[in-house]
Design a protein around this motif. Structure first.
Motif, short mmCIF file in Angstrom:
data_model
loop_
_atom_site.label_atom_id
_atom_site.label_comp_id
_atom_site.label_asym_id
_atom_site.label_seq_id
_atom_site.Cartn_x
_atom_site.Cartn_y
_atom_site.Cartn_z
N ASP A 133 -2.44 7.71 1.55
CA ASP A 133 -1.14 8.40 1.50
C ASP A 133 0.02 7.53 1.97
O ASP A 133 1.15 8.01 2.09
N ASP A 134 -0.25 6.24 2.23
CA ASP A 134 0.82 5.39 2.75
C ASP A 134 0.79 4.00 2.11
O ASP A 134 0.92 2.98 2.79
N LEU A 135 0.65 3.95 0.79
CA LEU A 135 0.67 2.67 0.11
C LEU A 135 2.02 1.97 0.32
O LEU A 135 3.07 2.62 0.24
N ASP A 161 2.34 -4.03 6.74
CA ASP A 161 2.33 -3.61 5.34
C ASP A 161 1.38 -4.49 4.52
O ASP A 161 0.63 -3.99 3.66
N ALA A 162 1.41 -5.78 4.76
CA ALA A 162 0.52 -6.69 4.03
C ALA A 162 -0.94 -6.42 4.40
O ALA A 162 -1.83 -6.46 3.53
N GLU A 163 -1.20 -6.13 5.67
CA GLU A 163 -2.56 -5.81 6.09
C GLU A 163 -3.05 -4.53 5.41
O GLU A 163 -4.20 -4.44 4.98
N ARG A 164 -2.15 -3.55 5.32
CA ARG A 164 -2.53 -2.29 4.67
C ARG A 164 -2.79 -2.51 3.18
O ARG A 164 -3.75 -1.98 2.62
N ARG A 165 -1.94 -3.31 2.53
CA ARG A 165 -2.17 -3.65 1.12
C ARG A 165 -3.53 -4.32 0.94
O ARG A 165 -4.30 -3.93 0.05
N ASN A 166 -3.83 -5.30 1.77
CA ASN A 166 -5.09 -6.04 1.63
C ASN A 166 -6.29 -5.14 1.87
O ASN A 166 -7.33 -5.28 1.21
N ALA A 167 -6.16 -4.20 2.81
CA ALA A 167 -7.25 -3.27 3.09
C ALA A 167 -7.49 -2.34 1.90
O ALA A 167 -8.65 -2.05 1.54
N VAL A 168 -6.41 -1.89 1.27
CA VAL A 168 -6.56 -1.02 0.09
C VAL A 168 -7.22 -1.78 -1.04
O VAL A 168 -8.14 -1.27 -1.71
N GLU A 176 -3.21 -3.10 -10.78
CA GLU A 176 -2.16 -2.33 -11.44
C GLU A 176 -1.33 -1.50 -10.45
O GLU A 176 -0.37 -0.85 -10.85
N ILE A 177 -1.70 -1.52 -9.17
CA ILE A 177 -0.88 -0.86 -8.16
C ILE A 177 0.34 -1.73 -7.89
O ILE A 177 0.22 -2.93 -7.63
#
Length: 201
Positions: free
Chosen positions: A193-195, A132-139, A121-122
């Motif tokens: 803090d950086d989605l 950015d994609a790496e950060r998304r996948n990590a979250v 739902e994010i």
């Protein structure tokens, strides 16, 4: 809603010193929607929206007994509504519904904020690549087992509810204390803090 209800809500907002919101309630194209609130006995929580306005309108009002409280951006007003109503919260399902409604209706609607019941739902930006994609996948990997819809447990004669929201680029965890009379205290913690998400309306 019928014109009598619209007129009475506008008048109550005027009496509360909310003349701007009172005028918006009466505008052509403004829609009033009563939100489900099983913990309320006689009061109502009303969503006021107008997407035809040059500047789209969205705010929430608690109304009853000829009175009205603007909830948007004012969490303390939510407790005034439950107190005036004589609300009772008797079970975890009601506490969960109250907590979600509290988060949805008292948020600052000028900031993109929403309750999430899972990582799916994010609202990540579409088509992102690289860091950015790496950060998304990590979250997603980190919080998939954790994030869930609001969950309540009985505590100290009331309830403790855990819920999650996204506010602009922040993922936040809320621990809400809900009393049997519907009072709420919210403690929020920022988890990320950086989605890589949109953060404007």
């Amino acid at each position: 809603m019928d014109e009598k209800t619209r007129d009475s809500l506008s008048a109550a907002l005027n009496r509360a010193g909310r003349s701007a919101e009172a005028g918006l309630v009466k505008e052509d194209g403004t829609r009033l929607t009563t939100l489900p609130a099983p913990f309320l006995r006689t009061w109502r929580i009303i969503e006021v929206s107008n997407r035809q306005n040059a500047h789209p309108v969205l705010f929430y009002v608690g109304a009853g007994a000829g009175q009205a409280y603007l909830l948007t951006g004012d969490p303390a007003a939510f407790g005034k509504v439950t107190t005036a109503d004589g609300s009772r919260v008797a079970d975890t399902a009601t506490a969960e519904r109250l907590a979600r409604l509290y988060l949805e209706t008292t948020r600052d609607t000028g900031r993109l904020t929403y309750v999430v019941g899972g990582v799916n739902e994010i609202r990540f930006r579409p088509g992102i690549t690289g860091e950015d994609a790496e950060r998304r996948n990590a979250v997603i990997a980190r919080y998939r087992p954790t994030i869930a819809p609001p969950q309540a447990r009985a505590a100290d004669g009331g309830f403790t509810v855990t819920a999650y929201t996204v506010r602009e680029q922040e993922l936040r965890r809320h621990t809400l204390t809900v009393t049997a009379a519907g009072a709420v205290r919210d403690k929020a913690e920022t988890l990320v803090d950086d989605l890589p998400v949109p953060y404007t309306l």
